[in-house]
Design an enzyme around this catalytic site. Structure first.
Site, short mmCIF file in Angstrom:
data_model
loop_
_atom_site.label_atom_id
_atom_site.label_comp_id
_atom_site.label_asym_id
_atom_site.label_seq_id
_atom_site.Cartn_x
_atom_site.Cartn_y
_atom_site.Cartn_z
N ARG A 78 1.31 -1.03 -0.02
CA ARG A 78 -0.18 0.33 -0.35
C ARG A 78 0.90 1.00 0.37
O ARG A 78 1.17 1.82 0.86
CB ARG A 78 -0.85 -0.02 1.45
CG ARG A 78 -2.05 1.09 1.38
CD ARG A 78 -2.88 1.14 0.19
NE ARG A 78 -4.27 0.09 0.10
CZ ARG A 78 -4.70 -0.22 -0.87
NH1 ARG A 78 -4.53 0.53 -2.25
NH2 ARG A 78 -5.12 -1.81 -1.18
N GLN A 103 -7.62 -8.30 -9.39
CA GLN A 103 -7.11 -7.05 -9.00
C GLN A 103 -5.65 -6.86 -9.00
O GLN A 103 -4.88 -6.56 -8.48
CB GLN A 103 -7.77 -6.31 -8.22
CG GLN A 103 -7.88 -4.71 -7.96
CD GLN A 103 -8.70 -3.56 -7.47
OE1 GLN A 103 -9.88 -3.75 -8.05
NE2 GLN A 103 -8.31 -2.78 -7.01
N ARG A 108 2.05 -7.55 -9.03
CA ARG A 108 3.12 -6.37 -8.11
C ARG A 108 3.00 -7.90 -6.97
O ARG A 108 3.13 -7.42 -5.42
CB ARG A 108 1.68 -5.35 -7.39
CG ARG A 108 0.10 -5.94 -7.43
CD ARG A 108 -0.59 -5.31 -6.70
NE ARG A 108 -2.59 -4.99 -7.05
CZ ARG A 108 -3.15 -4.77 -6.10
NH1 ARG A 108 -2.58 -3.12 -6.10
NH2 ARG A 108 -4.19 -5.07 -6.01
N HIS A 192 1.59 1.98 -10.44
CA HIS A 192 0.59 2.30 -9.49
C HIS A 192 1.28 3.26 -8.77
O HIS A 192 1.30 3.32 -7.78
CB HIS A 192 -0.33 1.34 -8.55
CG HIS A 192 -1.53 1.35 -8.47
ND1 HIS A 192 -1.93 2.67 -7.27
CD2 HIS A 192 -2.86 1.68 -8.13
CE1 HIS A 192 -3.07 2.66 -7.25
NE2 HIS A 192 -3.47 2.09 -7.48
N ASP A 236 -11.31 9.64 -8.79
CA ASP A 236 -10.98 7.98 -9.15
C ASP A 236 -11.03 8.30 -10.58
O ASP A 236 -11.88 8.16 -11.21
CB ASP A 236 -11.70 6.44 -8.57
CG ASP A 236 -10.52 6.01 -8.64
OD1 ASP A 236 -10.99 4.99 -8.73
OD2 ASP A 236 -10.09 5.52 -9.72
N GLU A 294 -1.18 8.12 -11.64
CA GLU A 294 -0.56 6.82 -12.43
C GLU A 294 -0.33 6.50 -13.83
O GLU A 294 -1.72 6.17 -14.58
CB GLU A 294 -2.00 5.92 -11.88
CG GLU A 294 -2.03 5.69 -10.12
CD GLU A 294 -3.44 4.63 -9.60
OE1 GLU A 294 -3.86 4.17 -10.21
OE2 GLU A 294 -3.99 5.31 -8.68
O1 TA6 Z 1 -5.36 3.55 -9.52
C1 TA6 Z 1 -6.87 3.46 -8.97
C2 TA6 Z 1 -7.02 2.17 -8.40
O2 TA6 Z 1 -8.06 0.97 -9.39
C3 TA6 Z 1 -8.73 2.45 -7.37
O3 TA6 Z 1 -9.96 2.22 -7.75
C4 TA6 Z 1 -8.82 1.79 -5.72
O4 TA6 Z 1 -9.28 0.27 -6.54
C5 TA6 Z 1 -6.66 1.76 -5.73
O5 TA6 Z 1 -6.72 1.47 -7.97
C6 TA6 Z 1 -6.55 1.03 -5.29
O6 TA6 Z 1 -6.52 -0.88 -5.51
P1 TA6 Z 1 -5.97 -1.76 -4.71
O7 TA6 Z 1 -6.55 -2.91 -5.73
O8 TA6 Z 1 -4.38 -1.15 -4.21
O9 TA6 Z 1 -6.64 -1.25 -2.99
#
Ligand code: TA6
Length: 320
Positions: A78, A103, A108, A192, A236, A294
């Site tokens: 994070r 996701q 990563r 990111h 976002d 990003e």
């Molecule tokens: O880049 C923005 C995003 O896609 C947000 O929608 C939020 O989900 C963020 O990434 C963080 O994602 P994560 O999977 O690291 O919690």
């Protein structure tokens, strides 16, 4: 030594090599730190090849890292600069190749291999002899460190080379994706980046005026940016834009982000509620001190045929 009154300048004794950048590994080999002779430094966690620290010559941290960030490989970091590949966001249910990935994909959450370092004269700093240091990291479909969930869900043969280059006044991260498979595959790439600011309410983001964006906090509606961006709530947005993106605070330029072959840039701040909802986001009011800018190629898919490669890079300059 015989003194020669007309000794040609070229024979003047070289004062010796200037101090060189240093590269050190942590005792447990999980981190690598590079430091320039002038004090600037980066620290990269091999898990995710995640840049978790970037400091200037006065040791001021430029990246935001949650105080609850997991650095033990149990979950994505994070903060810092997590890498997103081969899919950005929650994978689309209708995209068979990536629909069962986690996701933001598996780059990563894999342990990357350190491939080596190189130093060179910083571009534009030849006069001062400033040096830069580049760290290279690799991840491939055959790698022991590849996240097993990713390997199972995305069975293509691929190779990634990730380079992190530290200069006195900027940081460049570059990713090369190569398709080593007989089959074509689609992928998305994003860096990111969690930038550190003092107070998000004093921050403006410029360079995206008139650019179209998808507003993920407003039913993914498509809009056009008008003027500078101020963060006044959860934000976002996936912009499609070229040109530099500038982050300023209190009228002073903090960062200028330029992109190479990355046509999108996401601007994200979780604000109060989303920050509360993330267990590894601490302190909870940390959203006031961070802004994600990003660079990525996420508006569609990069389709790589056998042997094709895709390269994208960002450079984050300190100041204008
Ligand atoms: O880049 C923005 C995003 O896609 C947000 O929608 C939020 O989900 C963020 O990434 C963080 O994602 P994560 O999977 O690291 O919690």
């Amino acid at each position: 030594m015989v003194e020669r009154p007309n000794k040609p300048s070229s024979l003047v004794a070289t004062p010796g090599l200037p101090p060189q950048p240093t590269v050190n590994f942590s005792d447990d080999n999980s981190l690598v730190t590079a430091t320039l002779p002038t004090g600037e430094s980066i620290t990269v966690l091999l898990y995710g090849a995640t840049v978790i620290s970037w400091k200037d010559s006065s040791s001021t941290e430029k990246l935001w890292l949650s105080s609850a960030a997991k650095l033990d490989g149990t979950k994505p970091v994070r903060g810092g600069i997590p890498l997103v590949f081969p899919v950005f966001g929650p994978p689309p249910a209708d995209h068979a190749q990536t629909s069962s990935l986690p996701q933001h994909g598996f780059a990563r959450t894999s342990r990357w291999e350190f491939l080596g370092k190189s130093t060179s004269e910083s571009s534009g700093d030849q006069q001062t002899g400033d040096l830069s240091v580049k760290l290279d990291f690799g991840l491939s479909s055959a790698a022991d460190g590849l996240d097993p969930q990713g390997k199972a869900a995305w069975p293509f043969k691929f190779n990634l080379i990730y380079s992190v280059t530290l200069n006195r006044r900027d940081l460049t991260t570059s990713l090369v994706v190569t398709n080593d498979d007989e089959r074509a595959f689609d992928c998305q790439v994003l860096m990111h980046t969690y930038l550190k600011v003092k107070d998000i309410t004093n921050v403006t983001i410029s360079g995206l005026d008139s650019s179209s964006y998808v507003d993920k906090v407003d039913a993914a509606s498509t809009k056009t940016q008008s003027g500078e961006i101020r963060i006044e709530g959860e934000t976002d947005r996936v912009y499609t834009a070229d040109g530099p993106v500038t982050v300023s605070e209190g009228g002073k330029t903090l960062f200028t982000v330029t992109r190479d072959n990355l046509s999108n840039v996401v601007v994200w701040n979780p604000w109060v509620e989303k920050a509360k909802g993330m267990g590894d986001f601490e302190p909870k009011d940390g959203y006031k001190e961070m802004l994600c800018v990003e660079p990525g190629s996420v508006g569609g898919w990069q389709t790589l045929e056998k042997g094709d490669a895709f390269e994208g890079a960002q450079t984050i300059a300190l100041g204008a």
